[in-house]
Write a protein that holds these residues in place. Structure first.
Motif, mmCIF file in Angstrom:
data_model
loop_
_atom_site.group_PDB
_atom_site.id
_atom_site.type_symbol
_atom_site.label_atom_id
_atom_site.label_comp_id
_atom_site.label_asym_id
_atom_site.label_seq_id
_atom_site.Cartn_x
_atom_site.Cartn_y
_atom_site.Cartn_z
ATOM 1 N N SER A 65 -34.615 -55.698 36.548
ATOM 2 C CA SER A 65 -35.944 -55.104 36.638
ATOM 3 C C SER A 65 -36.192 -54.521 38.028
ATOM 4 C CB SER A 65 -37.000 -56.167 36.340
ATOM 5 O OG SER A 65 -37.037 -57.129 37.396
ATOM 6 N N CYS A 66 -37.268 -53.764 38.145
ATOM 7 C CA CYS A 66 -37.641 -53.201 39.450
ATOM 8 C C CYS A 66 -38.016 -54.320 40.417
ATOM 9 C CB CYS A 66 -38.800 -52.218 39.277
ATOM 10 S SG CYS A 66 -39.141 -51.229 40.758
ATOM 11 N N GLN A 67 -38.664 -55.374 39.918
ATOM 12 C CA GLN A 67 -39.012 -56.503 40.785
ATOM 13 C C GLN A 67 -37.766 -57.205 41.316
ATOM 14 O OE1 GLN A 67 -42.784 -58.671 39.208
ATOM 15 N NE2 GLN A 67 -41.975 -57.535 37.457
ATOM 16 N N GLU A 68 -36.749 -57.304 40.474
ATOM 17 C CA GLU A 68 -35.486 -57.888 40.924
ATOM 18 C C GLU A 68 -34.774 -56.965 41.914
ATOM 19 O OE1 GLU A 68 -33.981 -60.522 37.143
ATOM 20 O OE2 GLU A 68 -34.082 -58.352 36.878
ATOM 21 N N ARG A 69 -34.887 -55.663 41.689
ATOM 22 C CA ARG A 69 -34.245 -54.711 42.591
ATOM 23 C C ARG A 69 -34.767 -54.845 44.023
ATOM 24 N NH1 ARG A 69 -34.135 -48.829 39.458
ATOM 25 N NH2 ARG A 69 -33.971 -49.652 37.339
ATOM 26 N N ILE A 70 -36.095 -54.914 44.163
ATOM 27 C CA ILE A 70 -36.629 -54.913 45.524
ATOM 28 C C ILE A 70 -36.253 -56.196 46.265
ATOM 29 C CG2 ILE A 70 -38.487 -53.315 44.948
ATOM 30 C CD1 ILE A 70 -40.445 -55.656 45.001
ATOM 31 N N ALA A 71 -36.127 -57.303 45.543
ATOM 32 C CA ALA A 71 -35.682 -58.535 46.191
ATOM 33 C C ALA A 71 -34.242 -58.405 46.662
ATOM 34 C CB ALA A 71 -35.817 -59.710 45.227
ATOM 35 N N LEU A 72 -33.410 -57.789 45.840
ATOM 36 C CA LEU A 72 -31.995 -57.625 46.175
ATOM 37 C C LEU A 72 -31.824 -56.681 47.364
ATOM 38 C CD1 LEU A 72 -29.109 -57.282 43.716
ATOM 39 C CD2 LEU A 72 -29.402 -55.486 45.398
ATOM 40 N N TRP A 73 -32.507 -55.532 47.318
ATOM 41 C CA TRP A 73 -32.335 -54.566 48.408
ATOM 42 C C TRP A 73 -32.939 -55.078 49.713
ATOM 43 C CZ3 TRP A 73 -28.540 -52.376 46.674
ATOM 44 C CH2 TRP A 73 -28.460 -51.669 45.477
ATOM 45 N N GLU A 74 -33.991 -55.873 49.636
ATOM 46 C CA GLU A 74 -34.534 -56.457 50.873
ATOM 47 C C GLU A 74 -33.499 -57.348 51.550
ATOM 48 O OE1 GLU A 74 -37.703 -59.776 52.447
ATOM 49 O OE2 GLU A 74 -38.342 -58.566 50.735
ATOM 50 N N VAL A 75 -32.847 -58.183 50.768
ATOM 51 C CA VAL A 75 -31.836 -59.079 51.321
ATOM 52 C C VAL A 75 -30.720 -58.288 52.003
ATOM 53 C CG1 VAL A 75 -29.943 -60.603 50.613
ATOM 54 C CG2 VAL A 75 -32.264 -61.054 49.829
ATOM 55 N N MET A 76 -30.261 -57.231 51.361
ATOM 56 C CA MET A 76 -29.150 -56.463 51.915
ATOM 57 C C MET A 76 -29.560 -55.651 53.140
ATOM 58 S SD MET A 76 -27.064 -55.359 48.473
ATOM 59 C CE MET A 76 -25.613 -54.916 49.406
ATOM 60 N N ALA A 77 -30.795 -55.149 53.154
ATOM 61 C CA ALA A 77 -31.257 -54.347 54.287
ATOM 62 C C ALA A 77 -31.415 -55.172 55.555
ATOM 63 C CB ALA A 77 -32.575 -53.663 53.943
ATOM 64 N N ARG A 78 -31.513 -56.479 55.429
ATOM 65 C CA ARG A 78 -31.546 -57.308 56.638
ATOM 66 C C ARG A 78 -30.268 -57.127 57.445
ATOM 67 N NH1 ARG A 78 -33.851 -63.159 54.361
ATOM 68 N NH2 ARG A 78 -35.569 -62.261 53.119
ATOM 69 N N ALA A 79 -29.173 -56.833 56.765
ATOM 70 C CA ALA A 79 -27.900 -56.619 57.451
ATOM 71 C C ALA A 79 -27.748 -55.174 57.887
ATOM 72 C CB ALA A 79 -26.737 -57.023 56.542
#
Length: 380
Positions: A65-79
């Motif tokens: 879902s879009c809600q799952e997407r934003i959680a995933l991309w937030e985690v990766m953007a920290r790096a």
């Protein structure tokens, strides 16, 4: 298949966290320093199952879902913001073909995109029109059984190494936006000219550059969206991006808060812990409030997408708000760290540059004001 990999492995968010920690964080500084697009890391992202996240399950993807997407991309953007956005563009393109393409298009391209063998790019922006997506001048003219494409595209993420191009072109200038169609163009097609990647303030792991089309012939069966549907498809993708980019800003801001907190609790000045100074405490709290607000706004917009509601205005609000607050918050956290915040081995300078880039991506902050003002005034 991807679903089998992730059924046997930890949940997808844990896969993303591990990939960010093991592949992105140790290498992101070198990617930026060398202005290098990390195609090798992209292949490893595909091997980890991160290239088919939005592809329907019947095509071997996870369809999160879009809600799952934003959680995933937030985690990766920290790096690293840049490489994360590279994956955003590619995975969205793969999903667009899987959902809207013909059976032949799906069979030819989707498996290769999910495996990382075929890298995708989204080509909408042009130099003269910028954020005015309806004003593109790249032309597509029927030439027998083919289409002939002429024009140029700028600010293309993944341009440095893309194999498959999602090209938006005008088929009938008198029809305005209704004449815009989208084509699947291969980077090695005759008449396709890849330009040198841009030398930017930061974000070089996005591989941003441009393409020119000099009579590029594209078979008719490679039209993805016909006239009348192309512009609508582009706007739908842009709305999602206007939610995803703020989530990525939240990831960078979380990294900054973590570093600033560690710095304040680990240093002393004038006989006191830095964490005891009220001015620093309050500034850190202000950044944390902005971070919370970004997350809430992005979550609201994503929820609207998942519910099938119109998310355009919610997306415009958060896209306007998040990069500006991230830019200010990152600068504040760097200041709390003293001169150590300026060192190149510290990720915060990279994040600061990326936050500035985010103000332009998928519609500048001024474009969001235009969208919001027209909505408030009842003008579309």
């Amino acid at each position: 298949m991807l679903k089998d990999l992730l059924t046997a492995a930890p949940p997808v968010l844990a896969v993303a966290e591990r990939f960010a920690a093991e592949e992105m964080a140790p290498n992101a500084a070198a990617w930026e320093r060398e202005r290098r697009y990390p195609r090798d890391a992209f292949a490893r992202a595909a091997a980890a199952g991160l290239c088919g996240l939005f592809v329907p399950r019947e095509a071997g993807g996870l369809d999160i879902s879009c809600q799952e997407r934003i959680a995933l991309w937030e985690v990766m953007a920290r790096a690293d913001f840049g490489f994360t956005f590279s994956l955003v563009v590619h995975t969205a393109f793969a999903a667009a073909i899987a959902r809207n393409g013909s059976a032949a298009q799906r069979d030819r391209y989707v498996p290769a995109m999910m495996s990382g063998d075929c890298l995708g790019a989204f080509l909408l922006t042009e130099k003269q029109s910028g954020s005015d997506a309806a004003g593109i001048l790249t032309r597509a003219v029927q030439d027998g059984a083919d289409w002939r494409i002429d024009g140029a595209k700028t600010w293309v993420t993944n341009a440095a190494s893309a194999d498959l191009l999602h090209v938006y072109a005008q088929t009938d200038p008198e029809a305005g936006w209704r004449g815009i169609a989208a084509f699947l163009v291969q980077a090695d097609d005759p008449g396709v000219i890849r330009e040198e990647p841009y030398f930017m303030l930061g974000g070089h792991s996005m591989g941003v550059g441009g393409f020119r089309f000099d009579g590029a012939k594209v078979p008719a069966d490679r039209m993805l969206f016909p006239p009348g549907e192309g512009f609508k498809a582009a706007l739908g993708g842009i709305t999602i991006a206007r939610i995803v980019v703020p989530a990525m800003c939240a990831g960078m801001l979380q990294a900054a808060v973590d570093q600033a907190t560690a710095a304040l609790t680990g240093r002393r000045a004038f006989g006191r812990d830095l964490a005891d100074f009220q001015g620093l405490q309050w500034r850190l709290a202000d950044v944390a409030t902005d971070l919370h607000a970004i997350r809430c706004m992005a979550a609201d917009a994503a929820r609207r997408v998942d519910a099938g509601e119109d998310a355009q205005i919610a997306a415009a609000h958060v896209k306007k708000f998040a990069p500006a607050r991230a830019l200010e918050g990152l600068a504040a956290c760097m200041q709390m760290m003293g001169a150590d915040g300026l060192k190149q081995d510290n990720p915060l300078p990279r994040h600061l540059a990326a936050a500035k880039l985010a103000q332009y991506m998928d519609g500048s902050s001024e474009i969001q004001n235009r969208v919001l003002a027209r909505h408030l005034l009842g003008r579309g």
